[in-house]
Design an enzyme around this catalytic site. Structure first.
Site, PDB file in Angstrom:
ATOM      1  N   GLU A  85       4.592  -4.646  -9.325  1.00  0.00           N
ATOM      2  CA  GLU A  85       4.755  -3.648  -8.614  1.00  0.00           C
ATOM      3  C   GLU A  85       6.332  -2.983  -9.335  1.00  0.00           C
ATOM      4  O   GLU A  85       7.475  -2.768  -8.642  1.00  0.00           O
ATOM      5  CB  GLU A  85       3.999  -3.015  -7.388  1.00  0.00           C
TER       6      GLU A  85
ATOM      7  N   LYS B  35       4.559  10.783   9.857  1.00  0.00           N
ATOM      8  CA  LYS B  35       5.420  10.763   9.636  1.00  0.00           C
ATOM      9  C   LYS B  35       5.906  10.389   7.762  1.00  0.00           C
ATOM     10  O   LYS B  35       5.733  10.081   6.972  1.00  0.00           O
ATOM     11  CB  LYS B  35       5.960   9.803   9.689  1.00  0.00           C
TER      12      LYS B  35
ATOM     13  N   CYS C 144       1.116   5.138  -7.761  1.00  0.00           N
ATOM     14  CA  CYS C 144       0.718   3.309  -6.844  1.00  0.00           C
ATOM     15  C   CYS C 144      -1.002   3.028  -8.184  1.00  0.00           C
ATOM     16  O   CYS C 144      -1.227   1.578  -8.327  1.00  0.00           O
ATOM     17  CB  CYS C 144      -0.099   3.533  -5.281  1.00  0.00           C
TER      18      CYS C 144
HETATM   19  P1  NAP Z   1       7.643   2.087   1.822  1.00  0.00           P
HETATM   20  O1  NAP Z   1       8.820   1.427   2.744  1.00  0.00           O
HETATM   21  O2  NAP Z   1       5.982   1.326   2.241  1.00  0.00           O
HETATM   22  O3  NAP Z   1       7.432   3.509   2.574  1.00  0.00           O
HETATM   23  C1  NAP Z   1       6.164   4.780   2.993  1.00  0.00           C
HETATM   24  C2  NAP Z   1       5.843   5.000   4.372  1.00  0.00           C
HETATM   25  O4  NAP Z   1       6.702   3.680   5.219  1.00  0.00           O
HETATM   26  C3  NAP Z   1       7.596   5.679   4.347  1.00  0.00           C
HETATM   27  O5  NAP Z   1       7.609   6.754   4.768  1.00  0.00           O
HETATM   28  C4  NAP Z   1       8.155   4.606   4.938  1.00  0.00           C
HETATM   29  O6  NAP Z   1       9.376   5.673   5.496  1.00  0.00           O
HETATM   30  C5  NAP Z   1       7.254   4.027   5.496  1.00  0.00           C
HETATM   31  N1  NAP Z   1       8.204   2.761   6.111  1.00  0.00           N
HETATM   32  C6  NAP Z   1       9.010   2.084   5.896  1.00  0.00           C
HETATM   33  N2  NAP Z   1       9.350   0.867   6.799  1.00  0.00           N
HETATM   34  C7  NAP Z   1       8.260   1.288   8.019  1.00  0.00           C
HETATM   35  C8  NAP Z   1       7.805   0.430   8.981  1.00  0.00           C
HETATM   36  N3  NAP Z   1       8.356  -0.798   9.458  1.00  0.00           N
HETATM   37  N4  NAP Z   1       6.662   0.741  10.048  1.00  0.00           N
HETATM   38  C9  NAP Z   1       6.741   2.153   9.706  1.00  0.00           C
HETATM   39  N5  NAP Z   1       6.509   2.637   8.530  1.00  0.00           N
HETATM   40  C10 NAP Z   1       7.544   2.664   7.944  1.00  0.00           C
HETATM   41  O7  NAP Z   1       8.029   2.193   0.283  1.00  0.00           O
HETATM   42  P2  NAP Z   1       9.359   2.657   0.019  1.00  0.00           P
HETATM   43  O8  NAP Z   1      10.137   2.286  -0.366  1.00  0.00           O
HETATM   44  O9  NAP Z   1       9.517   4.032  -0.143  1.00  0.00           O
HETATM   45  O10 NAP Z   1       8.744   2.168  -1.546  1.00  0.00           O
HETATM   46  C11 NAP Z   1       9.208   1.128  -1.986  1.00  0.00           C
HETATM   47  C12 NAP Z   1       8.475   0.470  -3.155  1.00  0.00           C
HETATM   48  O11 NAP Z   1       7.373   0.410  -2.467  1.00  0.00           O
HETATM   49  C13 NAP Z   1       8.228   1.394  -4.484  1.00  0.00           C
HETATM   50  O12 NAP Z   1       9.580   0.798  -5.160  1.00  0.00           O
HETATM   51  C14 NAP Z   1       6.590   1.225  -4.645  1.00  0.00           C
HETATM   52  O13 NAP Z   1       7.047  -0.013  -4.909  1.00  0.00           O
HETATM   53  C15 NAP Z   1       5.992   1.176  -3.624  1.00  0.00           C
HETATM   54  N6  NAP Z   1       5.258   1.673  -3.325  1.00  0.00           N
HETATM   55  C16 NAP Z   1       4.227   2.362  -3.508  1.00  0.00           C
HETATM   56  C17 NAP Z   1       3.908   3.471  -3.083  1.00  0.00           C
HETATM   57  C18 NAP Z   1       2.229   3.367  -3.500  1.00  0.00           C
HETATM   58  O14 NAP Z   1       1.401   4.249  -3.605  1.00  0.00           O
HETATM   59  N7  NAP Z   1       1.430   2.614  -3.435  1.00  0.00           N
HETATM   60  C19 NAP Z   1       4.212   3.988  -2.798  1.00  0.00           C
HETATM   61  C20 NAP Z   1       5.776   4.511  -2.267  1.00  0.00           C
HETATM   62  C21 NAP Z   1       6.262   3.329  -2.616  1.00  0.00           C
HETATM   63  P3  NAP Z   1      10.724   5.732   5.143  1.00  0.00           P
HETATM   64  O15 NAP Z   1      10.829   6.317   4.118  1.00  0.00           O
HETATM   65  O16 NAP Z   1      11.751   6.015   5.818  1.00  0.00           O
HETATM   66  O17 NAP Z   1      10.956   4.534   3.692  1.00  0.00           O
END
Ligand code: NAP
Ligand code: MG
Length: 489
Positions: free
Chosen positions: A392, A183, A292
């Site tokens: 973060e 996904k 990250c």
């Molecule tokens: P996120 O919500 O953690 O998204 C990562 C993945 O998880 C995406 O494929 C997302 O789908 C999915 N996801 C979200 N909610 C879920 C749930 N309840 N159950 C299963 N899968 C789920 O991150 P984001 O919203 O893209 O970014 C938000 C913040 O996260 C950023 O500002 C950053 O601080 C942090 N982040 C960290 C990393 C890292 O590598 N550590 C990477 C990305 C973001 P969707 O794309 O549809 O939301």
């Protein structure tokens, strides 16, 4: 809408059981080019029913023996063929990644795509070298272990390194004989779909790799809850990581989590200043800070503060964002309006909590581009209690703090809930190793930053998650150990 032939190809479909299908609901959603703020194409909005179909396909490919029972050398050959397919289309994939994610084309090509190819080659190499032990025991027994695949693996990945995050999970999972439902992030689904196409053309049997595009709360959550998924590998926010760990409890799925960071980048007074300035700049501004492992907390010895900051600000000023398709561009836009708003919110917090803005803090004007561009931003006189030192941000925002000696630097470095990475810059080999041992992080760099390799493990301490991807360590994530006893009496 852009009608680029590159993005038109498979858009709007899911890849399930070796076929391109519409979402059951018939719904689609747009994926946006962050440098133009315009939709690139429509993507299928997979949901519970589609995830269920994909899991059935993956289960079928697993149980029928199409994949795990194939001899390991043939699996290796197919993974090499996937790498060849990626390599043959590397330039196109880089362009697609740049349009969907906004990262500079050169970086997409030289880093994301190159590393993804290497990842498939590396785990292709492992496929026929995954085996157990014969254990000498008292008694008339032959006891040996087998490393068997876990089954159906769900991979949920973020938008910051789209193809690479897919490769980090799909390649080792397949090398170990598992089947996968991937996904991708809703913001960057396009290269995951191309990976499915390339893998299928390379001869990967139907159902071995399935891609369901869609939203996290629906498609992602359905994968995490599905009773027939054996393992979830997740990279993303710590917040969602917590939800996943909880939701995966139903059938006791194995879970590995690669989460956020607030990594300290420590510069001691004896460091090679020019190298450390270059390193500190890429540590925070690479991928527009959306990494990250971003070195988002710069800790500098107070005796070199003025000199260092002056050089750093000058270098950061030269990193102004631009059109990511332009080969000269070194920094692209943020991924989305939402992310831009989030980061601007942190900048306001930094100001209101008393940090001193050295450079940036505002949106960047990039000619004719209404995209989500932000100027490189540096805050000085940041205290560990401030929000911008703790949370973060995932944007090009650096928090600078000074220290008096190495002990204080390490204490400050560890003063975080996260533990993904850390770096130390010094010419003193004793101090370098003292710091490397004392910093509580999954990766520590000495006189360098951001370097990763498929052969070396990667993962977090503390709230940055658990489980190690890459290297031989990733094999532990995708195998389970069986102990076989034979009575020789
Ligand atoms: P996120 O919500 O953690 O998204 C990562 C993945 O998880 C995406 O494929 C997302 O789908 C999915 N996801 C979200 N909610 C879920 C749930 N309840 N159950 C299963 N899968 C789920 O991150 P984001 O919203 O893209 O970014 C938000 C913040 O996260 C950023 O500002 C950053 O601080 C942090 N982040 C960290 C990393 C890292 O590598 N550590 C990477 C990305 C973001 P969707 O794309 O549809 O939301
Ligand atoms: Mg996009």
């Amino acid at each position: 809408m852009q009608t680029d032939a590159l993005v038109a190809i498979r858009a709007g479909k899911l890849f399930i059981g070796g076929e391109w299908r519409d979402a059951e609901s018939g719904r689609t959603f747009p994926t946006i080019n962050p440098s133009t703020a315009e939709p690139l194409t429509e993507v299928a909005e997979g949901d519970v029913a589609d995830v269920d179909q994909a899991v059935r396909a993956a289960r079928g490919a697993f149980e029928s023996g199409a994949w795990p029972a194939m001899d390991a050398r043939s699996r290796a050959k197919l993974l090499h063929a996937v790498a060849d397919g990626l390599e043959a289309r590397a330039d196109e994939l880089a362009r697609l990644e740049t349009m969907d994610n906004g990262k500079p084309l050169r970086e997409a090509r030289m880093f994301d795509i190159k590393e993804s190819i290497e990842c498939f080659r590396y785990y292709a190499g492992w496929a026929d070298k995954i085996y157990g032990d014969v254990i000498p025991l008292p008694g008339p027994y032959l006891n040996y272990t087998r490393l068997e695949p876990i089954g159906v693996c769900g991979a949920i990945i973020p938008w910051n390194y789209p193809l690479q995050m897919a490769a980090w999970k799909v390649a080792p999972a397949l090398a170990c004989g598992n089947t996968v439902v991937l996904k991708p992030a809703e913001q960057t689904p396009l290269t995951a779909l191309e990976l499915a196409r390339i893998a299928s053309e390379a001869g990967l049997p139907a159902g071995v790799l399935n891609v369901v595009t869609g939203h996290g709360e629906t498609a992602g959550a359905a994968l995490v809850r599905h009773p027939d998924v054996d393992k979830i590998a997740f990279t993303g926010s710590t917040e969602v990581g917590r939800i996943i760990q909880r939701e995966a409890a139903g059938n006791l799925k194995r879970v590995s989590l690669e989460l956020g960071g607030k990594s300290p980048n420590i510069v001691l007074a004896d460091a090679d200043i020019e190298a450390a300035v270059r390193g500190a700049t890429s540590a925070i501004f690479y991928n527009t800070g959306q990494a990250c492992t971003a070195g988002s907390r710069l800790l500098i010895d107070e005796s070199i503060r003025d000199e260092f900051l002056e050089k750093l600000a000058k270098r950061a000023d030269g990193m102004r964002p631009g059109d990511p398709l332009n080969p000269k561009t070194r920094m692209g836009p943020l991924i989305s309006q939402e992310q831009l708003d989030r980061v601007l919110g942190y900048i306001e917090k930094g100001k209101s909590e008393g940090a001193e803005l050295v450079i940036g803090g505002d949106r960047a004007e990039v000619s004719n581009n209404p995209g989500y561009f932000l100027n490189p931003t540096i805050f000085d006189r940041v205290t560990p209690e401030m929000t911008i030192a703790r949370e973060e941000i995932f944007g090009p925002v650096l928090a600078v703090t000074t220290f008096a000696d190495l002990d204080e630097a390490i204490e400050l470095g560890n003063k975080t809930d996260y533990g993904l990475a850390a770096a130390v810059w010094t010419q003193d080999v004793k101090k370098a190793h003292r710091a490397a041992h004392a910093l509580r992080a999954g990766t520590v760099w000495v006189n360098m930053y951001h370097t990763l390799d498929t052969g070396s493990p990667f993962g977090g301490y503390k709230h940055s998650g658990y489980g190690r991807e890459l290297g031989k360590y990733a094999l532990d994530l995708y195998t389970q150990v069986k102990s076989v006893w034979v009575n020789l009496a």
